[in-house]
Every structure is written in structure tokens, then in C-alpha cells.
Write an enzyme that holds these catalytic residues in place. Sequence first.
Site, PDB file in Angstrom:
ATOM      1  N   SER A 134       0.863  -1.162   0.000  1.00 41.71           N
ATOM      2  CA  SER A 134       0.000   0.000   0.000  1.00 41.71           C
ATOM      3  C   SER A 134       0.909   1.223   0.000  1.00 41.71           C
ATOM      4  O   SER A 134       1.866   1.291  -0.763  1.00 41.71           O
ATOM      5  CB  SER A 134      -0.936  -0.042   1.218  1.00 41.71           C
ATOM      6  OG  SER A 134      -1.752   1.106   1.272  1.00 41.71           O
ATOM      7  N   TYR A 148      -4.895   8.205  -6.486  1.00 42.31           N
ATOM      8  CA  TYR A 148      -3.919   7.263  -5.925  1.00 42.31           C
ATOM      9  C   TYR A 148      -4.349   6.832  -4.535  1.00 42.31           C
ATOM     10  O   TYR A 148      -4.291   5.642  -4.190  1.00 42.31           O
ATOM     11  CB  TYR A 148      -2.537   7.908  -5.911  1.00 42.31           C
ATOM     12  CG  TYR A 148      -1.444   6.985  -5.421  1.00 42.31           C
ATOM     13  CD1 TYR A 148      -1.172   5.783  -6.073  1.00 42.31           C
ATOM     14  CD2 TYR A 148      -0.674   7.327  -4.308  1.00 42.31           C
ATOM     15  CE1 TYR A 148      -0.163   4.941  -5.624  1.00 42.31           C
ATOM     16  CE2 TYR A 148       0.344   6.492  -3.864  1.00 42.31           C
ATOM     17  CZ  TYR A 148       0.589   5.309  -4.524  1.00 42.31           C
ATOM     18  OH  TYR A 148       1.583   4.465  -4.068  1.00 42.31           O
ATOM     19  N   LYS A 152      -5.178   2.903  -3.173  1.00 38.59           N
ATOM     20  CA  LYS A 152      -4.498   2.297  -2.029  1.00 38.59           C
ATOM     21  C   LYS A 152      -5.446   2.089  -0.848  1.00 38.59           C
ATOM     22  O   LYS A 152      -5.287   1.115  -0.097  1.00 38.59           O
ATOM     23  CB  LYS A 152      -3.295   3.146  -1.622  1.00 38.59           C
ATOM     24  CG  LYS A 152      -2.173   3.146  -2.656  1.00 38.59           C
ATOM     25  CD  LYS A 152      -1.677   1.723  -2.955  1.00 38.59           C
ATOM     26  CE  LYS A 152      -0.471   1.712  -3.874  1.00 38.59           C
ATOM     27  NZ  LYS A 152       0.001   0.337  -4.163  1.00 38.59           N
TER      28      LYS A 152
END
Length: 282
Positions: A134, A148, A152
Site C-alpha cells: 500500500s 492514488y 491504495k
Amino acid sequence: MMKTWLITGCSSGLGRQLAEAVAARGDRLVATARSTESLKSLCDRYPETVRSIPLDVARTGDAARAVDLAESAFGDLDVLVNNAGFGFIGAIEEGEPDEYRPMFEVNLFGLIETTRAALPALRKRPGARIVNLSSGAGIAGSAGFGFYNASKFAVEGLSEALADELRPLGVHVIIVEPGPFRTDFLGRSMITAVREIAAYAETVPARRQYRQTNNGRQDGDPVKAVAVMLQAVDAAHPPLHLPIGPRAHATAEQKLDSFRADIAAWRDISIATDFDPPDGAA
């Protein structure tokens, strides 16, 4: 005890550093990348214990072939590391689907399909590990990194559920949440939105500037990050969440403090939501 690893995204960055460390300590390794040319030197140095195979996590069938290679070459699979991924900078309004959707295909859906392909082999090995990369960006969201962050955050939720499913089987999941490390992540592994909207001038341009001024200058040492990852994989009781680096730890602590403050401030109001008891009920 010698382990068999399958690592995605071994051409560069933390993936390559981890592959080098795994091979150097004598473990068996299936190293993967979209092109295996960059892995040739690794295979040449460790011909008995390292194999390579092309693996594009967004391409159907690649992951299954990599798992098959691990089992046919080494007889088993003990550790899967889902490392392949890339980043995206841009405000939510600035990003276009053809820019951010491919990132989700790699960061999330590719991770899912690679994991699904490996699970039958991993379930045969009590004590097996799944390591999902992650990021500090998977802990807390910030302007300019929203897409993004979302990819994650999804990895975090998926990994927590997977850990719950696999715990009775003796298979552990480790979510690695690195801060900034001196890899090429801000270079070849980061893209930016083409469109720039002036309304976001107070927040998003700073993220673009950060990429330009910090690429190759990050404080984090990848060798030290990998050493922490190896220690976690080898631990009898590995952590589910593993922030690595001072920035990642600060992000986690700030997120927890903010979360607790919101919960405390709104607790009495927000928990008073059950049906009222019937008249006369005790």
C-alpha cells in the site's frame, strides 16, 4: 527455513530491492516484471534459486502462469508480494478516465487477480504470507493524490478482509505502508493529469512541484525498508499494518488523532440512531 517467493514489479524500486535481498539470503524466487530483460542479471547470479517470467498484472493469465512456474520449479509457494503499481497526481476534477482507470487496473484489480491466482498454492502452506504494498497514501488522503489514495485505500480494505478470511487457515496478510523512499516512484512510476484547473492553485500544484523537486532525493533508504519487510515476513506473528519510515508513521498517528477527535465530538449525537423502545418497554 528457505521460502519460495513470487514478487510482482521487480524491474525497479522496492520490488527490485526486495528481489535482490530475497535472492541474496538464499530463498527461492520467481521474479516478475512486464519485461524480463531487466531481471536477466538477477537470474544469472542465482541460477539455482531464481526464475523470471513476464507478468503484467493487468493481463489475464499472466499471474496464473507465474504461480505455475513457482510450483513446477520449486514445488511450493510461501510468500506472494503484490508490489506492482504506479501513482497519479491531479485534482479529482482534473483527472480523465483514460488517465486514472489504468492505475486502478494495476494497483487494485491486478493485485486482486494475482492474489486469487496464488491463493490455492498459498493455502497449501500454513504460515504462508501475502504482502500487499500500500502506501502512506493508503492511510490518509490529500489534495492532488485523490485517485492514488483511492486505489491504495481499496488495497487496505481488501487486505483487511482477506486477512480475516485467511486467519483460520494460518495464512497471514501484511499491508506495507511506505513513506517516501529513494526509488524512481516519483519518476517513471508517477504520472500527472494533463489538465490543470486554476481553481485548485492553492493545493494541487504543490504536489506537482513535490514530484519535480524530490525525485531521487527522498530521505528513505530502500535497503532499510526491505530489511523491515523481511523481518515482518519472518515474524511468527506478523503485523497486519506495517507503516515504514517516519513520514508514514506521522501520517498514521495524525489520521488516528483526527479520527478519534471526530468520533468524540459527535459521539452522543451520532450513536442515538436506534429505534425507540415500544411504549411501556423497560
